[in-house]
Design a protein around this motif. Sequence first.
Motif, PDB file in Angstrom:
ATOM      1  N   SER A   1       0.815  -1.124  -0.134  1.00  0.00           N
ATOM      2  CA  SER A   1      -0.010   0.162  -0.079  1.00  0.00           C
ATOM      3  C   SER A   1       0.918   1.319   0.071  1.00  0.00           C
ATOM      4  O   SER A   1       0.489   2.296  -0.447  1.00  0.00           O
ATOM      5  N   PHE A   2       1.957   1.149   0.724  1.00  0.00           N
ATOM      6  CA  PHE A   2       2.788   2.406   0.822  1.00  0.00           C
ATOM      7  C   PHE A   2       3.598   2.703  -0.357  1.00  0.00           C
ATOM      8  O   PHE A   2       3.589   3.538  -0.995  1.00  0.00           O
ATOM      9  N   TYR A   3       4.204   1.481  -1.027  1.00  0.00           N
ATOM     10  CA  TYR A   3       5.042   1.877  -2.260  1.00  0.00           C
ATOM     11  C   TYR A   3       4.155   2.012  -3.490  1.00  0.00           C
ATOM     12  O   TYR A   3       4.589   2.827  -4.544  1.00  0.00           O
ATOM     13  N   THR A   4       3.089   1.527  -3.616  1.00  0.00           N
ATOM     14  CA  THR A   4       2.171   1.720  -4.476  1.00  0.00           C
ATOM     15  C   THR A   4       1.632   3.167  -4.731  1.00  0.00           C
ATOM     16  O   THR A   4       1.672   3.941  -5.708  1.00  0.00           O
ATOM     17  N   PHE A   5       1.247   3.588  -3.608  1.00  0.00           N
ATOM     18  CA  PHE A   5       0.786   5.160  -3.448  1.00  0.00           C
ATOM     19  C   PHE A   5       2.119   6.212  -3.856  1.00  0.00           C
ATOM     20  O   PHE A   5       2.095   7.020  -4.407  1.00  0.00           O
ATOM     21  N   GLN A   6       3.306   5.660  -3.203  1.00  0.00           N
ATOM     22  CA  GLN A   6       4.488   6.412  -3.580  1.00  0.00           C
ATOM     23  C   GLN A   6       4.749   6.383  -4.916  1.00  0.00           C
ATOM     24  O   GLN A   6       4.948   7.685  -5.709  1.00  0.00           O
ATOM     25  N   THR A   7       4.746   5.262  -5.767  1.00  0.00           N
ATOM     26  CA  THR A   7       5.188   5.406  -7.157  1.00  0.00           C
ATOM     27  C   THR A   7       4.134   5.848  -8.062  1.00  0.00           C
ATOM     28  O   THR A   7       4.173   6.672  -8.997  1.00  0.00           O
ATOM     29  N   LEU A   8       2.899   5.988  -7.642  1.00  0.00           N
ATOM     30  CA  LEU A   8       1.668   6.494  -8.179  1.00  0.00           C
ATOM     31  C   LEU A   8       1.588   7.961  -8.254  1.00  0.00           C
ATOM     32  O   LEU A   8       1.423   8.842  -9.390  1.00  0.00           O
ATOM     33  N   SER A   9       2.164   8.673  -7.018  1.00  0.00           N
ATOM     34  CA  SER A   9       2.242   9.982  -7.240  1.00  0.00           C
ATOM     35  C   SER A   9       3.260  10.455  -7.956  1.00  0.00           C
ATOM     36  O   SER A   9       3.255  11.673  -8.731  1.00  0.00           O
ATOM     37  N   TYR A  10       4.358   9.803  -8.389  1.00  0.00           N
ATOM     38  CA  TYR A  10       5.273  10.120  -9.206  1.00  0.00           C
ATOM     39  C   TYR A  10       4.703  10.147 -10.829  1.00  0.00           C
ATOM     40  O   TYR A  10       4.946  11.010 -11.452  1.00  0.00           O
ATOM     41  N   THR A  11       4.026   9.169 -11.175  1.00  0.00           N
ATOM     42  CA  THR A  11       3.494   9.154 -12.508  1.00  0.00           C
ATOM     43  C   THR A  11       2.277  10.188 -12.767  1.00  0.00           C
ATOM     44  O   THR A  11       2.129  10.901 -13.594  1.00  0.00           O
TER      45      THR A  11
ATOM     46  N   ILE B   1      10.062  -6.036  25.867  1.00  0.00           N
ATOM     47  CA  ILE B   1       9.196  -6.998  25.539  1.00  0.00           C
ATOM     48  C   ILE B   1       9.945  -7.811  24.440  1.00  0.00           C
ATOM     49  O   ILE B   1       9.957  -7.359  23.232  1.00  0.00           O
ATOM     50  N   ASN B   2      10.365  -8.935  24.841  1.00  0.00           N
ATOM     51  CA  ASN B   2      11.295  -9.930  23.774  1.00  0.00           C
ATOM     52  C   ASN B   2      10.625 -10.676  23.007  1.00  0.00           C
ATOM     53  O   ASN B   2      10.343 -11.884  23.045  1.00  0.00           O
ATOM     54  N   ARG B   3       9.516 -10.164  22.076  1.00  0.00           N
ATOM     55  CA  ARG B   3       8.757 -10.898  21.225  1.00  0.00           C
ATOM     56  C   ARG B   3       8.852 -10.639  19.525  1.00  0.00           C
ATOM     57  O   ARG B   3       8.371 -11.481  18.911  1.00  0.00           O
ATOM     58  N   GLN B   4       9.952  -9.731  19.406  1.00  0.00           N
ATOM     59  CA  GLN B   4      10.042  -9.034  18.146  1.00  0.00           C
ATOM     60  C   GLN B   4       8.619  -9.227  17.358  1.00  0.00           C
ATOM     61  O   GLN B   4       8.496  -9.728  16.178  1.00  0.00           O
ATOM     62  N   ASN B   5       7.637  -8.363  17.702  1.00  0.00           N
ATOM     63  CA  ASN B   5       6.445  -8.264  17.087  1.00  0.00           C
ATOM     64  C   ASN B   5       6.627  -7.214  15.848  1.00  0.00           C
ATOM     65  O   ASN B   5       7.493  -6.401  15.912  1.00  0.00           O
ATOM     66  N   THR B   6       6.023  -7.613  14.813  1.00  0.00           N
ATOM     67  CA  THR B   6       5.806  -6.937  13.760  1.00  0.00           C
ATOM     68  C   THR B   6       5.075  -5.441  14.165  1.00  0.00           C
ATOM     69  O   THR B   6       4.276  -5.476  14.867  1.00  0.00           O
ATOM     70  N   PHE B   7       5.665  -4.440  13.223  1.00  0.00           N
ATOM     71  CA  PHE B   7       4.836  -3.291  13.512  1.00  0.00           C
ATOM     72  C   PHE B   7       3.542  -3.276  12.829  1.00  0.00           C
ATOM     73  O   PHE B   7       3.309  -3.797  11.817  1.00  0.00           O
ATOM     74  N   ILE B   8       2.277  -2.626  13.647  1.00  0.00           N
ATOM     75  CA  ILE B   8       1.181  -2.745  13.134  1.00  0.00           C
ATOM     76  C   ILE B   8       0.898  -2.487  11.725  1.00  0.00           C
ATOM     77  O   ILE B   8       0.042  -3.256  11.095  1.00  0.00           O
ATOM     78  N   TYR B   9       1.732  -1.312  11.395  1.00  0.00           N
ATOM     79  CA  TYR B   9       1.270  -0.989   9.926  1.00  0.00           C
ATOM     80  C   TYR B   9       2.062  -1.737   8.977  1.00  0.00           C
ATOM     81  O   TYR B   9       1.694  -1.221   7.591  1.00  0.00           O
ATOM     82  N   PHE B  10       2.676  -2.814   9.175  1.00  0.00           N
ATOM     83  CA  PHE B  10       3.099  -3.669   8.266  1.00  0.00           C
ATOM     84  C   PHE B  10       2.228  -4.407   7.683  1.00  0.00           C
ATOM     85  O   PHE B  10       2.181  -4.877   6.388  1.00  0.00           O
ATOM     86  N   GLN B  11       1.027  -4.615   8.280  1.00  0.00           N
ATOM     87  CA  GLN B  11       0.067  -5.400   7.597  1.00  0.00           C
ATOM     88  C   GLN B  11      -0.923  -4.510   6.598  1.00  0.00           C
ATOM     89  O   GLN B  11      -1.740  -4.994   6.029  1.00  0.00           O
ATOM     90  N   PHE B  12      -0.476  -3.363   6.476  1.00  0.00           N
ATOM     91  CA  PHE B  12      -1.413  -2.403   5.623  1.00  0.00           C
ATOM     92  C   PHE B  12      -0.458  -2.217   4.246  1.00  0.00           C
ATOM     93  O   PHE B  12      -1.013  -1.514   3.196  1.00  0.00           O
TER      94      PHE B  12
ATOM     95  N   TRP C   1      -7.951   1.540   2.709  1.00  0.00           N
ATOM     96  CA  TRP C   1      -6.407   1.533   2.717  1.00  0.00           C
ATOM     97  C   TRP C   1      -5.758   0.901   3.695  1.00  0.00           C
ATOM     98  O   TRP C   1      -4.932   0.061   3.317  1.00  0.00           O
ATOM     99  N   HIS C   2      -6.414   0.781   4.858  1.00  0.00           N
ATOM    100  CA  HIS C   2      -5.868   0.502   6.024  1.00  0.00           C
ATOM    101  C   HIS C   2      -6.164  -1.175   6.106  1.00  0.00           C
ATOM    102  O   HIS C   2      -5.086  -1.900   6.708  1.00  0.00           O
ATOM    103  N   GLY C   3      -7.058  -1.686   5.499  1.00  0.00           N
ATOM    104  CA  GLY C   3      -7.284  -2.998   5.452  1.00  0.00           C
ATOM    105  C   GLY C   3      -8.449  -3.444   4.721  1.00  0.00           C
ATOM    106  O   GLY C   3      -9.435  -2.824   4.584  1.00  0.00           O
TER     107      GLY C   3
END
Length: 482
Positions: free
Chosen positions: A132-142, A471-482, A328-330
Amino acid sequence: MLFNSFEFLIFLPIIVFGFYFIDHKYRWGWLLLGSYLFYSFHEPELLILLLISTITDYFCGLKMADASHKLKKLYLGLSLTVNLGMLFIFKYLGFFTNSVNDLFTFFGVELTTQENMGSYNFSNILLPVGISFYTFQTLSYTIDIYRGAIKPERHFGIFALYVAFFPQLVAGPIERASRLIPQLRSHVKVNLPNIKKGLILIAWGFFLKVVVADRLGIYVDTAFAKPDSPHGFALTLGAIFFMFQIYFDFSAYTSIALGVAKTIGVELMQNFNRPIFATTVSGFWKSWHISLMQWLRDYVFLPLGGSRGSKAKTIRNVIILFFVVGLWHGASWTFVIWGLLNALLLILDFGTAKLRKKVFDSLGLKKRSIDLIGWFFGVSYIILTLVFFRAPSLNDALTYIEHMFQFKSMHVNILESYFELILSIIFILGVQTVHYYKGNDKIYDLVIGQPAYVRWSYYVAYVFIIALFAINRQNTFIYFQF
């Protein structure tokens, strides 16, 4: 690769030292190689989609440079089709298919069954990290090239690095080409004060993630696991903690991203500006996930007419805007409802502005009191809507909200540890105090310029807190799922 991983602690020094030892002419290649390694560390196949997006938009950008208006539309259409098509297939196809199937089932028409679905189980489609992030970033370019706002980048390597720049690739901020590409071309010299600032931002981000956000996540997970719990106060506290968890979690990622980029001389845009202290709804959205909201404003809201037309059109545009924000978020109706509830609050905010002013004037309230009232109701509403953001289904969200207001029990210690509960509250108050005075991007002001004994006291305290409370769980960042 996760920022909060041991692999990244090895990866980052290699990239930074290599960057300054390599000749300026070849640094783009070093960073591009590092970015691709960072992105594909666990799932190399995801590089295919990133490369498809990169090659498509590089080609379309070049072709639009000297093309007629008709051909420009054609190449822009190609860019939109490829990028949004991949986003739809990998993120929304299952959601769309299931929604259509549920709609027809509601009217008594059975479109598919588990037997004839066969291999077409869309729920098994992998959601590529950061798409979702890199799609929006590269679309802004074109889109910007089509509008004539920028010229196309002719160096394929530099453009590929713009799309894949690893500090902000998977969770933003969403950068514009006019801002980031010139920085990727610039000749950066070793700047120790800037590198120190970057390291402090990285350290602050680690603290926000592994000490604060992940700690709050334990309570939040426990509360949301039982939406029908009789402990209404515990559910309310769980919703409050989730607001802070998602804010600190995303703020942590952004701080690390800004810090990493700063160590190699790149200034990324700030994605937060103390949103929880906003006294109006519009103020909150202007300071929360700034890069996304600016992108949607420029490429969705304003092309629809923004707020320039009639009230009815403005309301329509706000609803469309926040429908997109939610989606966009989910790929879930919980996110759509969350977005539309925020649209409703904004519509009520500007629709009742004159009435509220008359009421406040008649009561003789001062601005500080009005701001406090606005902050309280705004934050309360945001906490309530975020239940839809966090809950796995609409039914769970509605059940959770229903039981939040059933105060049959005063029990809040659902983790059976008052120490953890009190510690979480202390960390929230501490971080918010720092953010109130220094904001999200000036944390290094607390350290730089201080006497040596003060700086080293901070360093020792930081190591002690990380070692003791992380907290030693190496949780992914919440926004990784978006």
